[in-house]
Design an enzyme around this catalytic site. Structure first.
Site, PDB file in Angstrom:
ATOM      1  CB  THR A   1      -1.135  -0.175   1.122  1.00  0.00           C
ATOM      2  OG1 THR A   1      -2.138   0.922   1.090  1.00  0.00           O
ATOM      3  CG2 THR A   1      -0.540   0.388   2.521  1.00  0.00           C
TER       4      THR A   1
ATOM      5  CB  CYS B   1      -3.774   6.157   6.133  1.00  0.00           C
ATOM      6  SG  CYS B   1      -4.928   7.340   5.096  1.00  0.00           S
TER       7      CYS B   1
ATOM      8  CG  HIS C   1      -4.466   2.453   3.123  1.00  0.00           C
ATOM      9  ND1 HIS C   1      -3.662   2.859   2.136  1.00  0.00           N
ATOM     10  CD2 HIS C   1      -4.746   3.764   3.818  1.00  0.00           C
ATOM     11  CE1 HIS C   1      -3.110   4.218   2.071  1.00  0.00           C
ATOM     12  NE2 HIS C   1      -3.812   4.821   3.014  1.00  0.00           N
TER      13      HIS C   1
END
Lengths: 214, 157
Positions: B20, B26, B43
């Site tokens: 990711t 995040c 995520h």
């Protein structure tokens, strides 16, 4: 009818936003010309509503390193404005003003960093001036926050704060071309993007002020 | 290589790499059942799903609902929750310390840790906080998590 989400904007609304973009970019070009002592020409800005994922792809993919300058808006218009400068833009500016070619966007001295921050401030201020001169709306701007990092992480900041508007943003594409004069064949084009994340109520107020039905 | 985009999750069985990109505030949650060789990556962007609006389409954006769905998918593929361990990365504060109001990263970290606690999933390793973006590669062959960033050296945790 009230604006419920960014997707509700009609072509007339886009025209208004494009016009604001146009005036804002004109103001910005004047300021950039003063800074750089060059002739600055502009293209008509492209205004679109994009979702965050599309905007990230458009800006070169999540890992592309850009400089982001964030200001918060308070007053008649509430929201955020994010200026994204691609590495080429930052390098061009530093070269023109400080006569030095930095290796990348991280290779900046303290004064150069502060200069880049000021450019972001000027760019976002130019658009806000355009809005207030057209509509008479008055907006306070926070100090600019600057970071140079992956664009995916930078765009996540407004996405997170304004999750309630469905992760859509108003995306303005700018192209400034710097040259010595109209007949100069050596010029550099620099792209920057303004991302405006107004609260929907503010956008509605703006259109109401301009007597445009929403 | 399996790419997990923002506010999404994916699972794999056996040897693969889950990736990711550009985790800022995040958090990337990497789960792995070492016995049954089932791994997953989520995520997440926001801490709690109770803040979602009525027409929220994507419950994978939130730590609580995201982790729950990831666990469910892994169990469906043969994982046993008692075998699952976690590795975490992200939760940074982009735009520096001057912007305390934006500190969603810290809230994400706390939410993720709380949710994992409820599921009794131990956190084996983590690289959290700071003020920079991270891209992560979760190597499911040995459970190593590779963390890359723009200015810091790559680390394996």
């Amino acid at each position: 009818m009230a604006l419920k989400k960014m997707d509700d904007l009609t072509p007339v609304h886009y025209d208004v936003l494009r016009e604001i973009g146009n005036i804002g970019q004109g103001n910005a070009a004047t300021a950039l010309a003063a800074f750089s002592n060059k002739l600055v020409t502009i293209d008509v800005p492209n205004v679109r509503v994009l979702d965050i994922t599309q905007a990230i792809e458009y800006l070169g993919g999540p890992e592309n390193i850009v400089t982001g300058i964030l200001v918060r808006l308070r007053g008649d218009i509430n929201g955020m404005m994010l200026t994204i400068l691609q590495s080429g833009f930052v390098k061009n500016l530093i070269e023109m003003v400080f006569s030095r070619t930095p290796a990348d966007q991280f290779d900046l001295s303290e004064i150069e960093t502060s200069f880049v921050q000021e450019i972001g401030n000027i760019l976002s201020g130019s658009y806000l001036n355009a809005i207030s001169s057209l509509s008479g709306m008055c907006t306070d701007v926070s100090v600019p926050y600057v970071t140079t990092d992956m664009v995916g992480a930078i765009l996540a900041v407004p996405a997170v704060e304004f999750a309630e508007i469905g992760s859509k943003v108003l995306f303005i594409d700018d192209c400034f071309t710097f040259s010595e004069g109209f007949h100069d064949k050596v010029y550099t084009a620099s792209r920057s993007n303004m991302i405006l994340i107004p609260e929907l109520q503010s956008l509605e107020d703006l259109f109401t002020r301009l007597s445009i039905p929403v | 290589m399996v790419i997990v985009s923002i506010a999404d999750l994916k699972t794999v069985v056996g040897e693969d790499v889950l990736v990711t990109y550009a985790l800022g505030s995040c958090v990337g949650i990497c789960l792995r059942d070492d016995v049954n060789k089932v791994s997953g990556l989520a995520h997440i962007m926001l801490p709690w799903s109770k803040t979602a609006s009525e027409d929220e389409q994507n419950m994978r954006r939130f730590a609580d609902t995201g982790i729950t769905e990831l666990m469910q998918q892994m169990v469906d593929q043969g994982a046993k929750s008692r075998n699952i361990t976690a590795k975490l990365a992200g939760g940074a504060q982009m735009f520096g310390v001057a912007s305390a109001a934006f500190n969603i990263g810290e809230r994400n970290i706390q939410a993720v840790q709380k949710v994992l606690e409820t599921y009794k999933i131990p956190v084996a390793a983590s690289d959290l906080g700071g003020n920079y973006a991270r891209t992560i590669y979760f190597h499911t062959v040995d459970g190593k998590l590779e963390v890359r960033s723009a200015t810091k050296p790559t680390i394996f945790i």
